[in-house]
Design a protein around this motif. Structure first.
Motif, PDB file in Angstrom:
ATOM      1  N   THR A 113      48.558 -64.412  19.868  1.00  0.00           N
ATOM      2  CA  THR A 113      47.346 -65.145  19.506  1.00  0.00           C
ATOM      3  C   THR A 113      46.158 -64.527  20.223  1.00  0.00           C
ATOM      4  N   ILE A 114      45.138 -64.142  19.449  1.00  0.00           N
ATOM      5  CA  ILE A 114      43.971 -63.472  20.018  1.00  0.00           C
ATOM      6  C   ILE A 114      42.712 -64.257  19.657  1.00  0.00           C
ATOM      7  N   ASN A 115      41.942 -64.633  20.657  1.00  0.00           N
ATOM      8  CA  ASN A 115      40.656 -65.314  20.453  1.00  0.00           C
ATOM      9  C   ASN A 115      39.531 -64.331  20.777  1.00  0.00           C
ATOM     10  N   VAL A 116      38.657 -64.121  19.805  1.00  0.00           N
ATOM     11  CA  VAL A 116      37.626 -63.090  19.915  1.00  0.00           C
ATOM     12  C   VAL A 116      36.238 -63.685  19.743  1.00  0.00           C
ATOM     13  N   ASP A 117      35.317 -63.277  20.611  1.00  0.00           N
ATOM     14  CA  ASP A 117      33.896 -63.590  20.447  1.00  0.00           C
ATOM     15  C   ASP A 117      33.172 -62.302  20.109  1.00  0.00           C
ATOM     16  N   GLN A 118      32.214 -62.392  19.171  1.00  0.00           N
ATOM     17  CA  GLN A 118      31.492 -61.186  18.764  1.00  0.00           C
ATOM     18  C   GLN A 118      30.032 -61.499  18.485  1.00  0.00           C
TER      19      GLN A 118
END
Length: 398
Positions: free
Chosen positions: A291-296
């Motif tokens: 599970t990967i949580n990304v902010d961009q």
């Protein structure tokens, strides 16, 4: 008597104080900034990149001499080869300021454990230097290339490795203690950054290489080298290396480029990524959940798109999620199918989740790993749109 006793006690304390019996003056040492190790026939060949102090001092350098000097020697062991360099160098090599260790491609394919053993044992060698692998060249050839801007090539190798890992995510800053820990863990292999010489290798040693506007020979990091146990088995390209860093939770920042619905491209900057890897065994079958949580942030818009609409942001998030999943899939295809080397530590994740079941499958992990099911979920959140909301290009056209 009391006064005499105190004096004797104080004098005896001086015997316990450390002196300067082992001191070494700077002008007696040859400071090694980079070390290269190659395998030639049945011997080790070492290359030491040593600083020329007069050419990098704060005072005006002569400009006639190279800022570094390379010395080479061979031996049946790494220890012997390094000792033989003392017959060549005007001063005793000093390794406490070592920045880079470059491993030649042939040695990497043959196995690196023997080389690491000496470096781990030597008390003078610190463990905070980076380790990289030369691609299609020897470590000797890499360390003989003169570099612009950074007078000491070892500093260029170090800075580029760190910068690429932080801003592009195509490399990995592996130090000695981490490498040894990776190679000694059950069922886990490792990766090292790959360095390549672009241009004519023979020109790299010439001073004219740093005297031109366009440098004819450069050192470039091209991805990650994959090791199965301690032997090099192949390379991951830039895209696959980024996928690897996403899985390993080592991605600091990178760029994703997606296609817009009406044509053109939109670029986003990943500013934060957090990965959780969980292993499980159900009915004797292991699997992994990533599970990967990304902010961009939106970095560049080259298309006709309305960023003020919520549905547009959702589309961008969904597109970024797909791009990251594709990178991870390509990376896992190479790691699992092509190289069959658990460089991502999935075996450890399953061990942590279910130690009893892991004992049952541990002996068959090499055959289980290539077919291991990996479920990947990527959640993306777009935080910033920049100081301009919509594209100025398309606004001007309108």
């Amino acid at each position: 008597m009391k006064r005499i006793t105190i004096i004797i006690f104080l004098l005896s304390l001086t015997l316990l104080l450390n002196g300067c019996w082992s001191k070494r003056e700077l002008n007696e040492l040859a400071i090694v900034m980079a070390l290269g190790i190659d395998k030639t026939d049945d011997e080790f060949e070492v290359t030491m990149q040593i600083v020329n102090p007069s050419e990098i001092s704060s005072k005006q350098p002569s400009g006639k001499n190279s800022p570094v000097v390379s010395y080479h020697a061979k031996g049946k062991s790494l220890f012997e080869a390094l000792r033989r360099t003392t017959a060549l160098t005007p001063r005793k090599p000093y390794f406490s300021h070592l920045q880079m260790l470059v491993i030649g491609e042939e040695l990497a394919a043959d196995g690196i454990n023997q080389s690491l053993d000496f470096l781990a044992r030597d008390h003078e060698v610190r463990n905070d230097f980076y380790i990289v692998v030369a691609d299609q060249s020897t470590a000797k050839e890499v360390l003989n290339v003169l570099t612009p801007i950074e007078k000491v090539p070892a500093n260029k190798l170090k800075n580029s490795n760190e910068g690429s890992q932080k801003s592009w995510a195509s490399t990995s800053t592996i130090q000695l203690d981490k490498l040894i820990n990776n190679l000694s863990s059950d069922g886990k292999s490792t990766v090292l950054s790959t360095i390549e010489i672009v241009g004519d290798k023979k020109l790299g040693i010439d001073p004219t290489n740093v005297e031109r506007i366009e440098t004819p020979v450069i050192l470039v990091y091209t991805g990650l080298s994959v090791f199965k146990e301690d032997k090099l088995v192949g390379q991951l390209n830039e895209e696959e290396s980024q996928g690897y860093n996403f899985i390993q939770d080592e991605l600091k920042s990178t760029i994703e480029i997606m296609s817009c619905p009406k044509g053109g491209n939109l670029s986003t900057e990943i500013i934060k990524s957090k990965t959780k890897v969980k292993g499980k065994i159900i009915n004797g079958t292991p699997s992994i959940d990533v599970t990967i949580n990304v902010d961009q942030n939106v970095g560049e818009v080259e298309c006709d798109i309305d960023l003020s609409k919520i549905k547009t942001i959702h589309m961008i998030n969904k597109s970024t999620s797909k791009l990251i999943k594709d990178k991870i899939k390509k990376s896992l295809d190479s790691i699992q199918k092509k190289y069959q080397a658990d460089v991502v530590g999935f075996g450890e994740a399953i061990h942590r989740a279910d130690p009893k079941e892991w004992k049952k499958i541990k002996g068959n992990w090499e055959s289980l790993f290539p077919e291991l099911k990996v479920n990947v979920k990527v959640n993306v959140n777009t935080r910033g749109l920049g100081t301009v909301q919509n594209s100025l290009l398309y606004k001007t056209k309108e």
